[in-house]
Write an enzyme that holds these catalytic residues in place. Structure first.
Site, PDB file in Angstrom:
ATOM      1  N   LEU A  54       0.933  -0.982   0.309  1.00  0.00           N
ATOM      2  CA  LEU A  54      -0.169   0.401  -0.254  1.00  0.00           C
ATOM      3  C   LEU A  54       1.007   0.903   0.021  1.00  0.00           C
ATOM      4  O   LEU A  54       1.527   1.308   0.816  1.00  0.00           O
ATOM      5  CB  LEU A  54      -0.593  -0.299   1.656  1.00  0.00           C
ATOM      6  CG  LEU A  54      -1.857   0.947   1.134  1.00  0.00           C
ATOM      7  CD1 LEU A  54      -2.774   0.634   0.437  1.00  0.00           C
ATOM      8  CD2 LEU A  54      -2.984   0.464   2.623  1.00  0.00           C
ATOM      9  N   ASP A  55       0.672   2.709  -0.886  1.00  0.00           N
ATOM     10  CA  ASP A  55       1.652   3.269  -1.156  1.00  0.00           C
ATOM     11  C   ASP A  55       2.125   4.220   0.225  1.00  0.00           C
ATOM     12  O   ASP A  55       0.622   3.794   0.945  1.00  0.00           O
ATOM     13  CB  ASP A  55       1.006   4.541  -2.547  1.00  0.00           C
ATOM     14  CG  ASP A  55       1.329   4.175  -3.276  1.00  0.00           C
ATOM     15  OD1 ASP A  55       1.806   2.805  -3.817  1.00  0.00           O
ATOM     16  OD2 ASP A  55       0.025   4.713  -4.184  1.00  0.00           O
ATOM     17  N   ARG A  56       2.843   4.929   0.234  1.00  0.00           N
ATOM     18  CA  ARG A  56       2.690   5.476   1.996  1.00  0.00           C
ATOM     19  C   ARG A  56       1.845   6.642   1.500  1.00  0.00           C
ATOM     20  O   ARG A  56       1.961   6.848   2.687  1.00  0.00           O
ATOM     21  CB  ARG A  56       4.511   5.889   1.810  1.00  0.00           C
ATOM     22  CG  ARG A  56       4.203   6.457   2.572  1.00  0.00           C
ATOM     23  CD  ARG A  56       5.671   7.777   2.537  1.00  0.00           C
ATOM     24  NE  ARG A  56       6.056   8.101   4.022  1.00  0.00           N
ATOM     25  CZ  ARG A  56       7.517   9.319   3.467  1.00  0.00           C
ATOM     26  NH1 ARG A  56       8.069  10.006   2.810  1.00  0.00           N
ATOM     27  NH2 ARG A  56       7.321   9.971   5.540  1.00  0.00           N
ATOM     28  N   THR A  58      -1.576   6.340   1.003  1.00  0.00           N
ATOM     29  CA  THR A  58      -2.699   5.992   0.460  1.00  0.00           C
ATOM     30  C   THR A  58      -3.070   4.929   2.123  1.00  0.00           C
ATOM     31  O   THR A  58      -1.583   4.603   2.734  1.00  0.00           O
ATOM     32  CB  THR A  58      -2.587   5.095  -0.261  1.00  0.00           C
ATOM     33  OG1 THR A  58      -2.376   5.164  -1.362  1.00  0.00           O
ATOM     34  CG2 THR A  58      -4.125   4.140  -0.505  1.00  0.00           C
TER      35      THR A  58
END
Length: 219
Positions: A54-56, A58
């Site tokens: 999970l992106d930083r 997001t």
């Protein structure tokens, strides 16, 4: 090959975390930035690892476990786990044509020659005329690096925020950012079975049924 180290059932641990924006999905960071291990106090002691990425930037659902055999299975696109997102984009109302394009698939992102798979669902939650922003729900079966940001930017709607609201059958529930809870045994079973079963089904008038609650698979 090497045998998979199987943990004794009683030491297997699963939890769902509401990852705050700005937290890295990794167990340690050389630069000392905040990681998911800082959010779940016993993560290192229990040898938990994140399932997927999970992106930083997001926020939302990330699962942690020490059930090693399942980490790769659940994180791999071939398992077909659906991931649900609430996305706010700029530049006005997203058109029906854009949703159709997302549901049809085939969009080729810059620096990536493989066309995108069709989204399992895409639709508007709300349109905000004063800020000209659209909030929408997107359900993906694959998850390439920063896919939603790249995809929506290319379609003319830069992303303001992304929240992942569910992975397979596991949602945020009432968890606030930075909170987590242990998964119950039946939730873990549901998660492991949801790869093939958790597909979204279209209802009689074309709406998507999520397979959760009463409207789904009729069980």
């Amino acid at each position: 090959g090497m045998p998979v180290v199987r943990r004794d059932e009683s030491s297997i641990f699963w939890c769902v975390v509401h990852k705050p924006k700005g937290v890295l999905v990794t167990m340690e960071d050389d630069l000392g930035r905040k990681t998911i291990a800082d959010v779940v106090p016993r993560a290192k002691e229990l040898r938990l690892v994140p399932v997927g990425r999970l992106d930083r930037d997001t926020a939302g659902v990330i699962l942690l476990t020490n059930d090693n055999e399942w980490v790769h299975k659940l994180g791999h696109p071939s398992f077909g786990h659906l991931k649900r997102y609430r996305v706010v984009v700029r530049n006005g109302r997203v058109t029906a044509k854009t949703y159709e394009q997302l549901l049809r698939g085939g969009l080729v992102l810059e620096d990536d020659d493989r066309p995108l798979a069709p989204l399992a669902a895409a639709g508007e939650i709300n349109f905000y005329p004063d800020t000209q922003e659209t909030s929408m729900e997107l359900v993906l079966s694959e998850g390439r690096n920063r896919q939603i940001r790249r995809m929506m930017e290319q379609l003319g709607h830069p992303v303001k925020s992304i929240m992942r609201t569910a992975v397979g059958p596991i949602g945020l529930g009432g968890l606030k950012a930075g909170e987590w809870r242990t998964l119950k045994k039946n939730e873990v079973v549901g998660l492991k079975n949801s790869g093939t079963e958790g597909k979204l089904v279209r209802g009689p008038s074309g709406e998507y049924l999520s397979g959760q609650g009463g409207r789904g698979r009729g069980r």
